[in-house]
Design an enzyme around this catalytic site. Structure first.
Site, PDB file in Angstrom:
ATOM      1  N   ASP A  15       0.805  -1.290  -0.137  1.00  0.00           N
ATOM      2  CA  ASP A  15       0.030   0.044  -0.074  1.00  0.00           C
ATOM      3  C   ASP A  15       0.709   1.226   0.169  1.00  0.00           C
ATOM      4  O   ASP A  15       1.969   1.054   0.554  1.00  0.00           O
ATOM      5  CB  ASP A  15      -0.936  -0.021   1.172  1.00  0.00           C
ATOM      6  CG  ASP A  15      -1.900   0.905   1.064  1.00  0.00           C
ATOM      7  OD1 ASP A  15      -2.450   1.232  -0.004  1.00  0.00           O
ATOM      8  OD2 ASP A  15      -2.645   1.323   1.998  1.00  0.00           O
ATOM      9  N   ASN A  63     -10.483  -2.561  -5.516  1.00  0.00           N
ATOM     10  CA  ASN A  63      -9.981  -1.747  -6.185  1.00  0.00           C
ATOM     11  C   ASN A  63     -10.398  -1.465  -7.527  1.00  0.00           C
ATOM     12  O   ASN A  63     -10.153  -0.301  -8.258  1.00  0.00           O
ATOM     13  CB  ASN A  63      -8.452  -2.112  -6.494  1.00  0.00           C
ATOM     14  CG  ASN A  63      -7.629  -1.857  -5.373  1.00  0.00           C
ATOM     15  OD1 ASN A  63      -6.428  -2.832  -5.039  1.00  0.00           O
ATOM     16  ND2 ASN A  63      -7.933  -1.206  -4.311  1.00  0.00           N
TER      17      ASN A  63
HETATM   18  C1  FPP Z   1      -1.906   0.169  -3.272  1.00  0.00           C
HETATM   19  O1  FPP Z   1      -1.727   1.598  -3.287  1.00  0.00           O
HETATM   20  C2  FPP Z   1      -1.467  -0.724  -4.477  1.00  0.00           C
HETATM   21  C3  FPP Z   1      -2.369  -1.080  -5.321  1.00  0.00           C
HETATM   22  C4  FPP Z   1      -3.733  -0.719  -5.495  1.00  0.00           C
HETATM   23  C5  FPP Z   1      -1.883  -1.721  -6.517  1.00  0.00           C
HETATM   24  C6  FPP Z   1      -0.452  -2.553  -6.277  1.00  0.00           C
HETATM   25  C7  FPP Z   1      -0.168  -2.879  -7.548  1.00  0.00           C
HETATM   26  C8  FPP Z   1       1.317  -3.112  -7.943  1.00  0.00           C
HETATM   27  C9  FPP Z   1       2.254  -2.915  -7.329  1.00  0.00           C
HETATM   28  C10 FPP Z   1       1.281  -3.607  -9.333  1.00  0.00           C
HETATM   29  C11 FPP Z   1       1.505  -5.010  -9.294  1.00  0.00           C
HETATM   30  C12 FPP Z   1       1.576  -5.555 -10.650  1.00  0.00           C
HETATM   31  C13 FPP Z   1       1.995  -6.462 -11.168  1.00  0.00           C
HETATM   32  C14 FPP Z   1       2.799  -6.533 -12.467  1.00  0.00           C
HETATM   33  C15 FPP Z   1       2.049  -7.760 -10.511  1.00  0.00           C
HETATM   34  P1  FPP Z   1      -2.570   2.688  -3.318  1.00  0.00           P
HETATM   35  O2  FPP Z   1      -2.936   3.087  -4.875  1.00  0.00           O
HETATM   36  O3  FPP Z   1      -3.860   2.349  -2.774  1.00  0.00           O
HETATM   37  O4  FPP Z   1      -1.868   3.843  -2.543  1.00  0.00           O
HETATM   38  P2  FPP Z   1      -2.394   4.935  -1.627  1.00  0.00           P
HETATM   39  O5  FPP Z   1      -2.891   4.117  -0.447  1.00  0.00           O
HETATM   40  O6  FPP Z   1      -1.285   5.719  -1.540  1.00  0.00           O
HETATM   41  O7  FPP Z   1      -3.595   5.809  -2.467  1.00  0.00           O
END
Ligand code: FPP
Length: 231
Positions: A15, A63
């Site tokens: 996250d 998501n």
């Molecule tokens: C949370 O950060 C993360 C996600 C919703 C996506 C995580 C995905 C990846 C790291 C990509 C994986 C890819 C592959 C190819 C396997 P957030 O966007 O919720 O962060 P925030 O809480 O700061 O908004």
């Protein structure tokens, strides 16, 4: 790293990509791109340390309700790493499984996932589970429906065998970055006796040393599984 008790299975809630990018005045998509790169770095390090299974939360079922633009960007990242840059996946030299309802993904991405799973199925040194459109409650409902379709009552073993994680040991350690203290519908059943570790670091900045600190912290814990400790 000090002599430690190593978790066999680590699960990670990656996250903080969006906030990390925002703090740098960059779009959220940039945070996700850096997040994937960090996923390879941290998973690779975990396997090098001797961890056998790593399960990462790449996209939750919830998501998918994010703005279409962001969902499309995440799909594009999957397309990239499951297809064009799949060598990056193969470099990990572990078996790769994608867990979750991938039927919502564009057909070409589903095909690439199948290809990667088949190409790595024989690798036994480690297992990387990538959870995509995964939700723990949905996983339980799906398993129960499977049992109903088979006309069976379930016990803990047979229910677990119907999960996406069927046959795998539960995570010993669950790490969440980004500062929130919750599981957000990730492996809820399997987490019954997992040790939880929360880091204030945003996922793209979570370092190899941070992983080692989480493992050291885990190593010092007394896992009693509801029992008493023998002196
Ligand atoms: C949370 O950060 C993360 C996600 C919703 C996506 C995580 C995905 C990846 C790291 C990509 C994986 C890819 C592959 C190819 C396997 P957030 O966007 O919720 O962060 P925030 O809480 O700061 O908004």
């Amino acid at each position: 790293m000090k002599r430690i008790k190593l978790p066999a299975h680590i699960a990670i809630i990656m996250d903080g990509n969006g906030r990390w990018a925002k703090r740098r005045f960059r779009p959220r998509a940039y945070g996700h791109r850096m997040g994937v790169q960090n996923m390879f770095k941290i998973c690779g390090h975990a396997f090098n340390l001797g961890v056998r299974i790593v399960t990462v939360f790449a996209l939750s079922a919830e998501n998918l309700s994010r703005p279409k633009e962001e969902v499309d960007e995440l799909f594009e990242l999957f397309r990239s790493y499951f297809s064009k840059k799949k060598e990056r996946m193969y470099e990990l030299n572990v078996k790769i499984c994608v867990l979750g309802d991938i039927s919502v993904l564009p057909a070409d991405i589903q095909e690439s996932i199948g290809e990667i799973e088949r190409a790595t199925a024989h690798l036994t040194s480690g297992l990387l589970n990538i959870c995509v459109n995964y939700g723990a409650r949905q996983e339980v409902v799906r398993a129960v429906n499977k049992a109903v379709a088979l006309g069976r009552f379930v016990d803990e073993n047979s229910l677990e065998s119907l999960f996406y994680t069927g046959g795998l040991p539960d995570p010993d350690l669950i790490i969440r970055t980004g500062g929130e203290i919750r599981l957000s519908n990730f492996l809820l059943y399997q987490a019954a006796y997992s040790e939880l570790y929360f880091s204030g670091k945003m996922w793209p900045e979570f370092s190899k040393r941070d992983l080692e600190k989480a493992i050291e912290n885990y190593s010092a814990r007394d896992r009693r599984y509801g029992n008493v400790r023998e002196e």
